[in-house]
Design an enzyme around this catalytic site. Structure first.
Site, PDB file in Angstrom:
ATOM      1  N   MET A   1      -7.737  -2.783  -0.296  1.00  0.00           N
ATOM      2  CA  MET A   1      -7.192  -1.737   0.595  1.00  0.00           C
ATOM      3  C   MET A   1      -5.686  -2.147   0.914  1.00  0.00           C
ATOM      4  SD  MET A   1      -7.728  -1.598   4.656  1.00  0.00           S
ATOM      5  CE  MET A   1      -9.160  -0.292   4.851  1.00  0.00           C
ATOM      6  N   ASN A   2      -4.694  -1.288   0.554  1.00  0.00           N
ATOM      7  CA  ASN A   2      -3.308  -1.352   1.555  1.00  0.00           C
ATOM      8  C   ASN A   2      -2.953  -0.217   2.230  1.00  0.00           C
ATOM      9  OD1 ASN A   2      -2.771  -0.454  -1.424  1.00  0.00           O
ATOM     10  ND2 ASN A   2      -0.880  -0.216  -0.861  1.00  0.00           N
ATOM     11  N   ASP A   3      -2.065   0.516   2.246  1.00  0.00           N
ATOM     12  CA  ASP A   3      -1.513   1.190   3.274  1.00  0.00           C
ATOM     13  C   ASP A   3      -2.584   2.231   3.900  1.00  0.00           C
ATOM     14  OD1 ASP A   3       0.573   0.433   1.804  1.00  0.00           O
ATOM     15  OD2 ASP A   3       1.486   2.262   1.627  1.00  0.00           O
TER      16      ASP A   3
ATOM     17  N   GLN B   1      -5.077   3.333   1.030  1.00  0.00           N
ATOM     18  CA  GLN B   1      -4.737   2.752  -0.593  1.00  0.00           C
ATOM     19  C   GLN B   1      -5.918   2.236  -0.924  1.00  0.00           C
ATOM     20  OE1 GLN B   1      -1.377   3.805  -2.715  1.00  0.00           O
ATOM     21  NE2 GLN B   1      -2.543   5.320  -1.416  1.00  0.00           N
TER      22      GLN B   1
ATOM     23  N   TRP C   1      -4.836  -5.139  -6.282  1.00  0.00           N
ATOM     24  CA  TRP C   1      -4.358  -3.639  -6.462  1.00  0.00           C
ATOM     25  C   TRP C   1      -4.689  -3.126  -7.833  1.00  0.00           C
ATOM     26  CZ3 TRP C   1      -0.804  -0.693  -9.146  1.00  0.00           C
ATOM     27  CH2 TRP C   1      -0.306   0.313  -8.610  1.00  0.00           C
TER      28      TRP C   1
ATOM     29  N   SER D   1       0.517   6.476  -1.330  1.00  0.00           N
ATOM     30  CA  SER D   1       0.171   6.837  -0.116  1.00  0.00           C
ATOM     31  C   SER D   1       0.875   8.352   0.342  1.00  0.00           C
ATOM     32  CB  SER D   1       1.281   5.960   0.705  1.00  0.00           C
ATOM     33  OG  SER D   1       0.493   4.731   0.799  1.00  0.00           O
TER      34      SER D   1
ATOM     35  N   ARG E   1       8.483   8.755  -2.805  1.00  0.00           N
ATOM     36  CA  ARG E   1       7.142   8.749  -2.552  1.00  0.00           C
ATOM     37  C   ARG E   1       6.782   8.702  -0.867  1.00  0.00           C
ATOM     38  NH1 ARG E   1       8.848   3.720  -4.640  1.00  0.00           N
ATOM     39  NH2 ARG E   1       8.622   1.912  -3.338  1.00  0.00           N
TER      40      ARG E   1
ATOM     41  N   GLU F   1      10.021   2.407   2.342  1.00  0.00           N
ATOM     42  CA  GLU F   1       8.523   3.080   2.183  1.00  0.00           C
ATOM     43  C   GLU F   1       7.893   3.619   3.152  1.00  0.00           C
ATOM     44  OE1 GLU F   1       7.110   0.657  -1.739  1.00  0.00           O
ATOM     45  OE2 GLU F   1       6.791  -0.723   0.152  1.00  0.00           O
TER      46      GLU F   1
ATOM     47  N   TRP G   1       2.745  -8.199   1.470  1.00  0.00           N
ATOM     48  CA  TRP G   1       2.868  -8.006  -0.074  1.00  0.00           C
ATOM     49  C   TRP G   1       3.118  -9.244  -0.827  1.00  0.00           C
ATOM     50  CZ3 TRP G   1       0.582  -4.646  -2.768  1.00  0.00           C
ATOM     51  CH2 TRP G   1       0.537  -3.266  -2.632  1.00  0.00           C
TER      52      TRP G   1
HETATM   53  C1  FRU Z   1       3.834   0.700   0.225  1.00  0.00           C
HETATM   54  C2  FRU Z   1       3.480   1.069  -1.156  1.00  0.00           C
HETATM   55  C3  FRU Z   1       3.660   2.580  -0.882  1.00  0.00           C
HETATM   56  C4  FRU Z   1       3.086   3.238  -2.249  1.00  0.00           C
HETATM   57  C5  FRU Z   1       1.770   2.368  -1.976  1.00  0.00           C
HETATM   58  C6  FRU Z   1       0.985   1.983  -3.365  1.00  0.00           C
HETATM   59  O1  FRU Z   1       2.707  -0.551   0.599  1.00  0.00           O
HETATM   60  O2  FRU Z   1       4.069   0.372  -2.064  1.00  0.00           O
HETATM   61  O3  FRU Z   1       5.287   2.831  -1.297  1.00  0.00           O
HETATM   62  O4  FRU Z   1       2.729   4.476  -1.894  1.00  0.00           O
HETATM   63  O5  FRU Z   1       1.986   1.030  -1.262  1.00  0.00           O
HETATM   64  O6  FRU Z   1      -0.135   1.394  -3.184  1.00  0.00           O
END
Ligand code: FRU
Length: 497
Positions: A37-39, A55, A63, A100, A168, A224, A307
């Protein structure tokens, strides 16, 4: 129609989540159903529930081509997983996948997801490059159909000095007149970050409106995950800049989260900053997104990770990445205040308190009933008397004979430090971060929320927050105190049920 890729992800998560027992997860922080999981994405209130998308790469705890995971909640603390919402199943997502984005409710009651499709495209010089464009999908809160006209916003619509590869993280909202606005990040062709604004009558057809604000080298390089909202009569713009240079103890090196408070002019689509500050002074916090609750509160949730440290774990980890505690936002004296929500307060059970306890010496003091790996600890620390200052105070938690994470305060420097050096980590990464706090003659109000693998420290009723993750064995559940000098503490501890 559900694509083969989405069906595969849904079958995979349903089968493999069974391998993750509740004890392997935090209690009230959202983790991925399986994998990575991210954002936070699409954080919204829709059809009577909070929706959190994220994410997501279900197949490994690392990732990979991005999907959107999905969960719903009534209190932002107990989450139920729904099937993955998006998989990278269209030609325009054949690069990094579905990056995202956000969610808004359309006038006809459907839910619109606005996200970044990342396409791998052959360049004139023959090389392949990921290109980022905004796409939409519309659905009923469970299943979403991607729109035939995707992508709906491309870098071709941006001013001519724009970098077309970095564009983005759309955050869309409904304006007062029922039309839609969307803020995204971009940078100019020199790599200087900025936020850009688009507008739309229906949510499907979008026009470039303005450059909302340009970084001019102030906060890192590319930005971001922008979020723009009104709060207590001010406009707030939160972005997560990359490649920051440390500035005192206010901003860290690398990725950070900056809150700018100022004014927003909807006519011209421009934002003017009056005050800026870090959103989190710990180690693990990034890419937050906010939404408004039905009773009008602004609540924000971030990704509780950094990150810089996401590739250090084993393939066998059951999950990686978790969301931070929801924070209710307000502005007091022109500054951002962040506090746990009333829904969280309602989960506090079995209070144990000790008042006026004197901690002195480096021999750790333990207090009856003060322990646990799922706990909310409120603590006031003060010198024994006005003229009897101390040098250092430390609260240790997630502690066993060998391990602990420390929250340390040095009143002479007004510096509060979170330190996970002895949490059991075997990796040479950043384990400490400090911030300057408002010190009232050595007195400080702290609230430490511990949920198995993380701690979030709210300082002086939310003036600052510090977040940190650790993997210490769950049996390490002691809490103790040491002091260089004499420190008087009042403590109130709850279990979270
Ligand atoms: C931020 C990011 C966003 C992007 C996403 C990709 O953590 O880099 O800018 O949309 O993660 O997973």
């Amino acid at each position: 129609m559900i694509s083969e890729k989405l069906e595969k992800a849904r079958a995979y998560e349903a089968e493999n989540e069974k391998k993750i027992t509740p004890l392997m997860r935090p209690v009230f922080h959202l983790t991925p159903r399986v994998g990575w999981m991210n954002d936070p994405n699409g954080f919204s209130y829709y059809n009577g529930k909070y929706h959190m998308f994220y994410q997501y790469y279900p197949y490994r705890p690392f990732w990979g081509p991005m999907h959107w995971g999905h969960a719903v909640s009534e209190d932002l603390l107990h989450w139920n997983y729904l099937p993955a919402a998006l998989a990278p199943d269209e030609p325009y997502e054949n690069g990094g996948g579905c990056f995202s984005g956000s969610a808004v409710e359309l006038s006809d009651g459907r839910q619109l997801l606005v996200y970044t499709g990342v396409l791998s495209e052959k360049q004139p010089d023959g090389t392949m490059h990921d290109v980022q464009q905004q796409c939409v999908a519309v659905g009923d809160g469970v299943n979403y159909e991607k729109c035939e006209n995707n992508p709906v916003m491309t870098a071709k619509q941006l001013p001519s000095d724009s970098n077309r590869f970095d564009f983005r993280d759309p955050k869309a909202w409904k304006a007062a007149d029922g039309s839609y606005r969307c803020v995204m990040v971009n940078c100019d062709n020199k790599g200087d970050g900025r936020a850009v604004l688009f507008e739309s009558k229906d949510g499907f057809s979008w026009n470039f409106k303005s450059i909302l604000t340009q970084n001019n080298g102030k906060f890192g390089k590319m930005w971001e995950c922008p979020d723009l909202f009104e709060l207590d009569g001010k406009a707030v713009l939160i972005v997560s800049p990359m490649e920051m240079e440390a500035e005192g103890l206010e901003y860290p090196n690398g990725h950070g989260v900056v809150c700018q408070i100022g004014t927003y002019d909807d006519e011209t689509g421009t934002f003017t900053c009056e005050h800026a500050q870090s959103v989190d002074y710990g180690i693990d916090f990034y890419a937050p997104q906010s939404t408004q609750t039905p009773d009008g509160r602004r609540v924000m949730i971030g990704w509780m990770q950094n990150w810089a440290f996401v590739n250090q774990h084993a393939e066998t980890e059951p999950w990686f990445g978790q969301m931070a505690l929801p924070r209710e936002l307000s502005i007091v004296d022109g500054k951002l205040i962040q506090r746990p929500t009333k829904e969280f307060d309602a989960l506090r059970k079995n209070p144990v308190s000790h008042n006026g306890v004197c901690v002195s010496g480096l021999e750790a003091v333990k207090l009856e009933g003060i322990e646990g790996r799922v706990a909310d600890v409120e603590l006031t620390i003060a010198p024994k008397s006005k003229d009897d200052s101390y040098y250092m105070f430390e609260m240790r938690f997630a502690q066993d004979d060998k391990h602990y994470t420390a929250l340390r305060y040095r009143p002479h420097e007004s510096e509060l430090e979170l330190d996970r050096s002895y949490s059991g980590s075997r990796i040479a990464m950043v384990h400490k971060r400090s911030c300057k706090v408002q010190d009232n003659g050595g007195s400080l109000k702290l609230r430490v929320v511990i949920d198995r693998f993380s701690a979030e420290v709210f300082v002086n009723d939310g003036e600052q927050v510090m977040s940190i993750t650790f993997k210490t064995d769950l049996k390490a559940e002691k809490i103790s105190f040491v002091a260089d000098g004499v420190v008087k503490i009042d403590i109130l501890k709850y279990e979270i049920k």
